[in-house]
Structure formats: structure tokens, C-alpha cells
Design a protein around this motif. Structure first.
Motif, mmCIF file in Angstrom:
data_model
loop_
_atom_site.group_PDB
_atom_site.id
_atom_site.type_symbol
_atom_site.label_atom_id
_atom_site.label_comp_id
_atom_site.label_asym_id
_atom_site.label_seq_id
_atom_site.Cartn_x
_atom_site.Cartn_y
_atom_site.Cartn_z
ATOM 1 N N UNK A 147 0.943 -1.270 0.071
ATOM 2 C CA UNK A 147 -0.124 -0.060 -0.082
ATOM 3 C C UNK A 147 0.758 1.396 0.176
ATOM 4 N N UNK A 148 2.156 1.250 -0.049
ATOM 5 C CA UNK A 148 3.078 2.393 0.165
ATOM 6 C C UNK A 148 3.445 2.625 1.494
ATOM 7 N N UNK A 149 4.424 3.520 1.609
ATOM 8 C CA UNK A 149 4.882 3.765 3.092
ATOM 9 C C UNK A 149 3.849 4.741 3.844
ATOM 10 N N UNK A 150 2.987 5.581 3.340
ATOM 11 C CA UNK A 150 2.200 6.568 4.128
ATOM 12 C C UNK A 150 1.158 5.481 4.845
ATOM 13 N N UNK A 151 0.453 4.517 4.031
ATOM 14 C CA UNK A 151 -0.505 3.606 4.606
ATOM 15 C C UNK A 151 0.067 2.678 5.406
ATOM 16 N N UNK A 152 1.245 2.286 5.319
ATOM 17 C CA UNK A 152 2.197 1.389 6.187
ATOM 18 C C UNK A 152 2.188 2.018 7.619
ATOM 19 N N UNK A 153 2.513 3.418 7.421
ATOM 20 C CA UNK A 153 2.557 4.403 8.647
ATOM 21 C C UNK A 153 1.337 4.478 9.458
ATOM 22 N N UNK A 154 0.249 4.731 8.500
ATOM 23 C CA UNK A 154 -1.059 4.625 9.309
ATOM 24 C C UNK A 154 -1.523 3.465 9.990
ATOM 25 N N UNK A 155 -1.144 2.305 9.513
ATOM 26 C CA UNK A 155 -1.371 1.026 10.112
ATOM 27 C C UNK A 155 -0.593 1.012 11.425
ATOM 28 N N UNK A 156 0.616 1.212 11.409
ATOM 29 C CA UNK A 156 1.231 1.180 12.525
ATOM 30 C C UNK A 156 0.788 2.397 13.881
ATOM 31 N N UNK A 157 0.588 3.329 13.257
ATOM 32 C CA UNK A 157 -0.314 4.508 14.228
ATOM 33 C C UNK A 157 -1.652 3.964 14.876
ATOM 34 N N UNK A 158 -2.227 3.287 14.062
ATOM 35 C CA UNK A 158 -3.585 2.794 14.572
ATOM 36 C C UNK A 158 -3.300 1.742 15.692
ATOM 37 N N UNK A 159 -2.240 0.978 15.705
ATOM 38 C CA UNK A 159 -1.908 -0.066 16.666
ATOM 39 C C UNK A 159 -0.998 0.266 17.739
ATOM 40 N N UNK A 160 -0.651 1.518 17.585
ATOM 41 C CA UNK A 160 0.145 2.126 18.658
ATOM 42 C C UNK A 160 -0.390 2.397 20.047
ATOM 43 N N UNK A 161 0.303 2.292 20.971
ATOM 44 C CA UNK A 161 -0.390 2.410 22.558
ATOM 45 C C UNK A 161 0.378 3.348 23.418
ATOM 46 N N UNK A 162 1.416 3.828 23.069
ATOM 47 C CA UNK A 162 2.149 4.954 23.925
ATOM 48 C C UNK A 162 1.605 6.298 23.754
#
Length: 271
Positions: free
Chosen positions: A71-86
């Protein structure tokens, strides 16, 4: 690590292979131990997935994520952001390095100065981590509380990269669903930063070089031609106006001036 983490660091990965290992080790060796490392495999076609799983095995700090399609770097980052907890969020590219005290120093600066974003310096390095020259350096540490967005649009805080910053969750969380109508090839960092700096009421600039940017001749940014760079940056400008027009006329004018400045740089000059 989950809710115990003080900082979540998101690393998008596409075909990084074994070169990912030393980058992730630079996070595992941080002096700050309460760190959540979210590695998002953007449907790599090499052995990156296996490398990520091997790194995660026995390292509870690492959260591996494997996307079913690229999906590209931006969408990959958004996926990570939604899973982040800190409560604090940082980024690292798959071939760069965080110096051992990077996130402890940035978190300490954020908390002691009560700011929304911390920005540190970065050095250009070889793949062997030999310093070539500073990529970004601040002459002194300083807290900025006035004209944040205006100064950001003038590139006073750097050119808009994500990987040398620590964000308070509340300034970046409103943009967790910042999806673009098309896939952007460059400028994704700057596009996300626009929203974060608009939300920010205070920024702390660190005069310490805490990040290492690996200069690789085959990278997208080093081999891009001026015509391609011009077109892709103009497309990013169109995205910025489309995504952020709701912020009002003053913000839009700042964005327009920012892209006018960027297009004037030699990298984007077209005969």
C-alpha cells in the motif's frame, strides 16, 4: 509491551531484507527500555517478513505487522499508528539508525519542557555508520511557543521528515485516517507533518544529533530526476490543499507558500 510503553516507534518496511536488522537493533539497544517497536511489513517480496518475525521472536518490545498487499509507506505508517499504544510516537526508516539515547533524550525533553513535538538533529552517514556531514542541525536547544505553523511552513524546523521527531499522541492522532485519493511517491512525511504542526502549541528543538540518515545512492530521493520530482511535489501540493483546506484560509496560505518555496529549490527546476 502494550500499555506499559512510553514511546511507540513505527517502522514501515518494503524489501529491506537483512539491512533491517541493524536498524531494529539500534532501537532494541535504546537506553529507554519502555519502547514499543511496531514493524509494518508492506507486503515485501523478499525475505523481510521472515527477518521481522525472527527479530520479534523473543523480543516482546517488537510488534510485527504483515500487510496482505503493498500500500505504500504512508498507508503502512497509518497502520502502525492505529496499532500504537504509547502516549508518545516516533518513526524510523528501515535503513536508518537511532543513536542509543535518542528516544530517552527526546522523551525527557518533551516531558521536562511540556511540549507537543520534539525535533532533534540528524547526521548523514554511510551504510557502515561513518558520519559524512550533518543533515539537520540546530545551533542551540530552544522551546518554541509562538507562530508554530508559520515557522513550520518556512522550514524553520527542517524539511518535514518524520524520523527525527517525537510527537505527543494528541497532536498526531487526529490524522490516523489521513488517507490520500492516490498513492504518493514522495513528500508523504511532510504531508502528515502539516497536520501535526498545525495541532501543536509548542515545539522543542534539540541541538543534539540523535538520528543517523543512511545515504544510499540507489534511494528514491537520490536518483529522482527534476521533472519527476517537480510533478510528484506538485501532486503532493494538491493533496495538501485537498486534505487541509478545512483548517482555514490562513493555514492554506501557509501551505501554498511552503510548496512555492520547495518548488523553487534546485532539485525541482525544470528546463
Amino acid at each position: 509491551m502494550g500499555s506499559q510503553a512510553k514511546v511507540s516507534v513505527i517502522i514501515p518496511v518494503f524489501n529491506a531484507g537483512e539491512k533491517l536488522v541493524p536498524s531494529i537493533e539500534s532501537l532494541l539497544n535504546q537506553t529507554l527500555k519502555d519502547i514499543e517497536i511496531i514493524i509494518v511489513n508492506d507486503a515485501s517480496t523478499d525475505d523481510s517478513g521472515a527477518v521481522i518475525d525472527q527479530l520479534a521472536n523473543g523480543n516482546p518490545n517488537i510488534r510485527p505487522v504483515h500487510l496482505p498487499e503493498n500500500k505504500g509507506v504512508h498507508e503502512a505508517r497509518l497502520t502502525g499508528l492505529k496499532l500504537s499504544t504509547a502516549p508518545w510516537i516516533g518513526f524510523l526508516d528501515a535503513d536508518d539508525f537511532a543513536r542509543p539515547n535518542m528516544f530517552e533524550t527526546m522523551l525527557s525533553a518533551a516531558e521536562s519542557n511540556n511540549v507537543d513535538i520534539v525535533v532533534c538533529g540528524s547526521d548523514r552517514v554511510t551504510t557502515g555508520r561513518k558520519v559524512i556531514a550533518p543533515k539537520l542541525r540546530f545551533p542551540r536547544s530552544a522551546k518554541v511557543t509562538a507562530d508554530i505553523f508559520e515557522r513550520f511552513c518556512k522550514f524553520d524546523f527542517g524539511t518535514g521528515m518524520l524520523w527525527n521527531k517525537l510527537f505527543r499522541r494528541s497532536v498526531i492522532e487526529p490524522w490516523f485516517d489521513l488517507h490520500f485519493p492516490w498513492r504518493q511517491s514522495i513528500n508523504e512525511d511532510l504531508l502528515l507533518n502539516i497536520g501535526c504542526f498545525h495541532n501543536s502549541g509548542s515545539v522543542y528543538l534539540l541541538n543534539e544529533q540523535l538520528h543517523e540518515y543512511v545515504l544510499v545512492d540507489s534511494s528514491v530521493t537520490t536518483k529522482m530526476q527534476n521533472c519527476w520530482a517537480y510533478v510528484e511535489t506538485f501532486r503532493a501540493y494538491a493533496l495538501a490543499i485537498t486534505c487541509y483546506q478545512k483548517l482555514g484560509n490562513t493555514a492554506v496560505m501557509g501551505i501554498i507558500d511552503m510548496y512555492r518555496t520547495q518548488i523553487s529549490w534546485s532539485t525541482y527546476q525544470v528546463e
